[in-house]
Design an enzyme around this catalytic site. Structure first.
Site, PDB file in Angstrom:
ATOM      1  N   SER A  92      48.400  39.424  43.142  1.00 53.88           N
ATOM      2  CA  SER A  92      47.085  40.065  43.008  1.00 53.88           C
ATOM      3  C   SER A  92      46.328  39.416  41.862  1.00 53.88           C
ATOM      4  O   SER A  92      46.935  38.872  40.926  1.00 53.88           O
ATOM      5  CB  SER A  92      47.251  41.556  42.711  1.00 53.88           C
ATOM      6  OG  SER A  92      46.025  42.157  42.360  1.00 53.88           O
TER       7      SER A  92
ATOM      8  N   TYR B 177      50.551  48.185  37.445  1.00 51.80           N
ATOM      9  CA  TYR B 177      50.323  47.330  38.609  1.00 51.80           C
ATOM     10  C   TYR B 177      50.168  45.870  38.177  1.00 51.80           C
ATOM     11  O   TYR B 177      50.768  44.966  38.768  1.00 51.80           O
ATOM     12  CB  TYR B 177      49.069  47.808  39.340  1.00 51.80           C
ATOM     13  CG  TYR B 177      48.841  47.145  40.668  1.00 51.80           C
ATOM     14  CD1 TYR B 177      49.636  47.439  41.771  1.00 51.80           C
ATOM     15  CD2 TYR B 177      47.809  46.219  40.838  1.00 51.80           C
ATOM     16  CE1 TYR B 177      49.420  46.833  43.001  1.00 51.80           C
ATOM     17  CE2 TYR B 177      47.585  45.613  42.057  1.00 51.80           C
ATOM     18  CZ  TYR B 177      48.396  45.923  43.139  1.00 51.80           C
ATOM     19  OH  TYR B 177      48.174  45.308  44.345  1.00 51.80           O
TER      20      TYR B 177
END
Length: 257
Positions: A153, A166
């Site tokens: 990501s 995250y």
């Protein structure tokens, strides 16, 4: 010294795609099927969606070999069982691994994070990638050909609509990938990750409405829109077909940094 044999043919190869019930995973399944890749597709709870995808693929591509498998990526036992099922169904372990399934509950502030949420996020995103890699490598090394692609990501670099849990999990994936690429460059197995940003049509971001007012607001993306799962799939297929690429993190972000 003789040159290493170049083999970028993926037709007939077997790809394992985790988290294939929708979004990026399903798009990758469709694109790899176009190239004659056999597919093992996993889901966690949405069995009907992955079965619908399987039926679609078998209808579009006559004779395409596919299988579906339930798997909780947080459970080591499930991941080991998955590989046993894939071998029983297809005769061998995957030639291509797309470690796509992940988890990311949107909790932006560190003081709102519990240790349990931190641990579960790292377990789903990073620990599972490590276990899947260990399970996939023996077959790939034995045939001196393999492609391992991780779904990372933009958050790995700190830019995120999510929190530090995250970002840390995705940064770990990039470190895993780059380390293995450097150490195993001559093995015939490549290691890369895609780093999407603001991809709508996924479980995490269903539509652009979910991005309004966040750091990923489409009005602030240089290309002026969110990304699509199919655009991620294009890159995954390219990586599978490019054995000269390894150790790369490919940012799919519309110009966001």
């Amino acid at each position: 010294m003789s040159a290493t044999k170049v083999d970028n043919e993926i037709t007939g190869r077997l790809a394992l795609i985790t988290g294939a019930s929708g979004g990026i995973g399903a798009a990758c399944a469709r694109d790899l099927a176009l190239h004659g890749v056999r597919l093992a597709l996993t889901y966690s709870t949405n069995q009907s969606a992955v079965q619908t995808l399987q039926e679609e693929l078998q209808s579009r591509f006559a004779g395409l070999e596919t299988s579906t498998h339930q798997c909780d990526i947080a459970q080591e036992g499930d991941l080991k069982r998955l590989f046993e099922e894939v071998k029983a169904k297809h005769g061998h372990h995957p030639d291509i691994l797309f470690a796509n399934a992940g988890y990311g509950k949107r909790i932006p502030h560190i003081l709102d994070l519990t240790l349990a949420e931190w641990d579960y996020t790292l377990t789903c995103n990073l620990r599972s990638a490590f276990i899947l890699t260990q399970l996939a490598l023996p077959h790939m090394l034995a045939q001196t050909w393999g492609r391992i692609i991780y779904n990372s990501s933009i958050a790995a670099g700190g830019t995120s609509i999510n929190g530090c849990h995250y970002s840390a999990s995705k940064a770990g994936i990039q470190g895993l990938s780059k380390n293995l690429a450097a150490k195993m460059g001559r093995s015939g197995v490549t290691f890369n990750d895609i780093a999407p940003a603001m991809i709508t049509g996924t479980g995490m971001i269903p539509s652009e409405e979910d991005l309004m007012g966040t750091p990923g607001d489409p009005r602030g993306i240089p290309v002026g829109r969110s990304g699509r799962p199919e655009e991620c799939a294009n890159v995954v297929t390219m990586v599978c077909r490019t054995g000269y690429m390894t150790g790369q993190s490919l940012l799919i972000s519309g110009g966001l940094k």
